[in-house]
Design an enzyme around this catalytic site. Structure first.
Site, mmCIF file in Angstrom:
data_model
loop_
_atom_site.group_PDB
_atom_site.id
_atom_site.type_symbol
_atom_site.label_atom_id
_atom_site.label_comp_id
_atom_site.label_asym_id
_atom_site.label_seq_id
_atom_site.Cartn_x
_atom_site.Cartn_y
_atom_site.Cartn_z
ATOM 1 N N CYS B 93 0.852 -1.197 0.000
ATOM 2 C CA CYS B 93 0.000 0.000 0.000
ATOM 3 C C CYS B 93 0.883 1.241 0.000
ATOM 4 O O CYS B 93 0.615 2.229 -0.691
ATOM 5 C CB CYS B 93 -0.898 0.027 1.230
ATOM 6 S SG CYS B 93 -1.856 -1.463 1.495
ATOM 7 N N CYS B 96 2.369 2.993 -3.283
ATOM 8 C CA CYS B 96 1.565 3.982 -4.017
ATOM 9 C C CYS B 96 1.137 5.145 -3.131
ATOM 10 O O CYS B 96 1.185 6.297 -3.527
ATOM 11 C CB CYS B 96 0.313 3.335 -4.594
ATOM 12 S SG CYS B 96 0.635 2.159 -5.916
ATOM 13 N N HIS B 97 0.691 4.815 -1.925
ATOM 14 C CA HIS B 97 0.034 5.832 -1.098
ATOM 15 C C HIS B 97 0.980 6.527 -0.118
ATOM 16 O O HIS B 97 0.559 7.464 0.568
ATOM 17 C CB HIS B 97 -1.109 5.199 -0.299
ATOM 18 C CG HIS B 97 -2.221 4.660 -1.150
ATOM 19 N ND1 HIS B 97 -3.103 5.480 -1.813
ATOM 20 C CD2 HIS B 97 -2.593 3.396 -1.443
ATOM 21 C CE1 HIS B 97 -3.978 4.724 -2.474
ATOM 22 N NE2 HIS B 97 -3.687 3.457 -2.279
ATOM 23 N N CYS B 131 -8.518 -2.340 -4.359
ATOM 24 C CA CYS B 131 -7.116 -1.980 -4.520
ATOM 25 C C CYS B 131 -6.247 -3.235 -4.576
ATOM 26 O O CYS B 131 -5.318 -3.317 -5.371
ATOM 27 C CB CYS B 131 -6.689 -1.087 -3.359
ATOM 28 S SG CYS B 131 -5.788 0.363 -3.876
ATOM 29 N N CYS B 194 -34.923 -0.778 12.858
ATOM 30 C CA CYS B 194 -33.805 -0.133 13.561
ATOM 31 C C CYS B 194 -34.332 0.994 14.441
ATOM 32 O O CYS B 194 -33.853 1.236 15.550
ATOM 33 C CB CYS B 194 -32.811 0.465 12.568
ATOM 34 S SG CYS B 194 -32.288 -0.644 11.258
ATOM 35 N N HIS B 198 -33.327 2.491 18.207
ATOM 36 C CA HIS B 198 -32.307 3.544 18.115
ATOM 37 C C HIS B 198 -32.857 4.938 17.837
ATOM 38 O O HIS B 198 -32.117 5.914 17.913
ATOM 39 C CB HIS B 198 -31.264 3.153 17.068
ATOM 40 C CG HIS B 198 -30.522 1.901 17.438
ATOM 41 N ND1 HIS B 198 -29.692 1.836 18.532
ATOM 42 C CD2 HIS B 198 -30.510 0.661 16.893
ATOM 43 C CE1 HIS B 198 -29.199 0.615 18.633
ATOM 44 N NE2 HIS B 198 -29.681 -0.124 17.654
ATOM 45 N N ARG B 235 -22.025 -6.157 13.010
ATOM 46 C CA ARG B 235 -22.989 -5.573 13.952
ATOM 47 C C ARG B 235 -24.413 -5.641 13.379
ATOM 48 O O ARG B 235 -25.360 -5.973 14.070
ATOM 49 C CB ARG B 235 -22.570 -4.141 14.259
ATOM 50 C CG ARG B 235 -23.473 -3.336 15.181
ATOM 51 C CD ARG B 235 -23.516 -3.862 16.586
ATOM 52 N NE ARG B 235 -24.621 -4.790 16.779
ATOM 53 C CZ ARG B 235 -25.074 -5.179 17.960
ATOM 54 N NH1 ARG B 235 -24.500 -4.755 19.068
ATOM 55 N NH2 ARG B 235 -26.077 -6.005 18.068
ATOM 56 N N CYS B 239 -27.555 -7.489 15.052
ATOM 57 C CA CYS B 239 -28.821 -6.804 15.326
ATOM 58 C C CYS B 239 -29.977 -7.593 14.717
ATOM 59 O O CYS B 239 -31.024 -7.751 15.351
ATOM 60 C CB CYS B 239 -28.816 -5.397 14.744
ATOM 61 S SG CYS B 239 -28.364 -4.123 15.931
#
Lengths: 110, 278
Positions: B93, B96-97, B131, B194, B198, B235, B239
């Site tokens: 990585c 390039c970065h 990538c 949801c 929440h 997650r 849920c």
């Protein structure tokens, strides 16, 4: 992490003579309890860190036995009285016989 | 007589212990000193509060200390992977970065982003695997593998403290709508959306837990229950299982749409990766 265990320790670089400092040690480890079963119903063999030791200039200053109820990535902190400069050596012993180590130096001022 | 004195002492000891219970032990909402952010127009929440403030003092302390925070094990692993050459191209990585601290600053806070080539939004996990496939000519990492979690955590960590802000203009609008629909859709045997937990009942107790506003600014998060770091889609799956619904696979389009919608819903909240939750 499941694949490899890496220790991390945090120790003050310097201390006053006779000072009590806090030493923190953390290691990545899955701490597989030996009580779980896989999707086929077979018991997943136990693999935990069973012993932790810390030595200061070769002298054992802290040790503990670990058991299956301790969660993954065990974090251990203890207090140490520093009378002289030296080196802390940490050792974690795995069920499979592997030993993971780390070191940290403490310098004493005054 | 001696017995009575002892009994009195015992009562005194209990009273003293009661007085020294740490504040977090009661785990009440609102948490003293909590911080909030003003929501965008159209956001149904009166104020935006990170999940951090719904956790106990002890869990918050674990997140606040970069040494004690076990999520940093994945940050460190991610940093190693960043500099590891991979695939047929034999590039890392970093080749390039450059330094992630520079090049990835703020990047994690702006995902998911529209990808014209794929004709859909991509989240950070998908972007990393793109990538790998295209530039490194390497096998994509499996969802929820230690490698993908570590890299996602590492990249997102570079935006820590920066406000979440995603672009929902153009084709992203449709995904935002879709995410909103998913958010309010009743699902599972319990028939809950949801929003039931929440939006309507945040701050209230659900058994021993305090319901949060369900923001995603801390992901990937180290969850004490999981004993490791986990992705947002994990997650979501959890849920759905909790309300007895069929969960979808990682990277599913509905989860992606939900991620777009939730990124907008929590816009302005600071990134906390790697956060610690119970």
């Amino acid at each position: 992490m499941a694949t490899e265990s890496r220790p991390r320790v945090r120790v003050p670089k310097t201390a006053a003579r006779g000072e009590i400092v806090e030493v923190k040690a953390l290691i990545s480890h899955e701490m597989e309890s030996g009580q779980r079963k896989d999707s086929q119903g077979n018991i997943i063999p136990r693999k935990i860190i069973n012993r932790f030791e810390a030595r200061y200039n070769g002298e054992l200053v802290f040790a503990m036995d670990l058991h299956p109820a301790i969660s993954a990535n065990p974090y251990i902190a203890f207090k140490l009285k520093v009378d002289e400069p030296g080196e802390l050596e940490f050792k974690w012993v795995d069920d499979d016989g592997s030993v993971y180590t780390d070191k940290a130096k403490i310098d004493v001022k005054g | 007589m001696a017995k009575r004195v002892l009994a009195v002492l015992a009562v005194a000891a209990v009273a003293a212990a009661g007085a020294s219970v740490p504040a977090g032990a009661e785990e009440q909402w609102p948490a003293p000193g909590y911080q909030s952010v003003q929501p965008q127009p159209g956001n149904p929440l009166p104020e935006l509060v990170s999940g951090y403030w719904f956790r106990t003092v002890e869990v918050r302390a674990l997140q606040d200390d970069d040494f004690e925070n076990p999520g940093f094990l994945w940050v460190e692993r991610g940093a190693e992977l960043w500099n590891t050459k991979a695939g047929e191209a034999g590039k890392s990585c970093a080749d390039c970065h450059g330094a992630a601290e520079e090049s990835m600053k703020g990047v994690g806070a702006s995902y998911p982003k529209w990808n014209a080539e794929l004709g859909k939004p991509v989240n950070l996990e998908m972007r990393i695997n793109l990538c790998r496939e295209r530039n490194q000519k390497a096998e994509p990492w499996k969802w929820e593998s230690d490698e993908l979690l570590a890299m996602t955590t590492y990249v997102k960590y570079q935006s820590r403290g920066m406000p979440m802000k995603i672009d929902i203009s153009g084709p992203m609008q449709e995904w935002w709508e879709r995410g909103k629909e998913a958010y309010y859709k009743r699902r599972g045997q319990l028939g809950m959306s949801c929003a039931h937990c929440h939006e309507t009942y945040w701050g209230h107790k659900l058994r021993a837990d305090t319901l949060s506003q369900g923001h995603i600014n801390g992901f990937p998060t180290y969850r004490l229950k999981w004993q490791k770091i986990g992705s947002l889609h994990r997650r979501f799956r959890g849920c759905e299982e909790d309300i007895r619904a069929n969960s979808s696979p990682y990277g599913d389009d509905e989860y992606l749409a939900l991620e777009v919608y939730l990124s907008w819903r929590g816009e302005g909240l600071p990134i906390e990766t790697p956060s610690v939750r119970q």
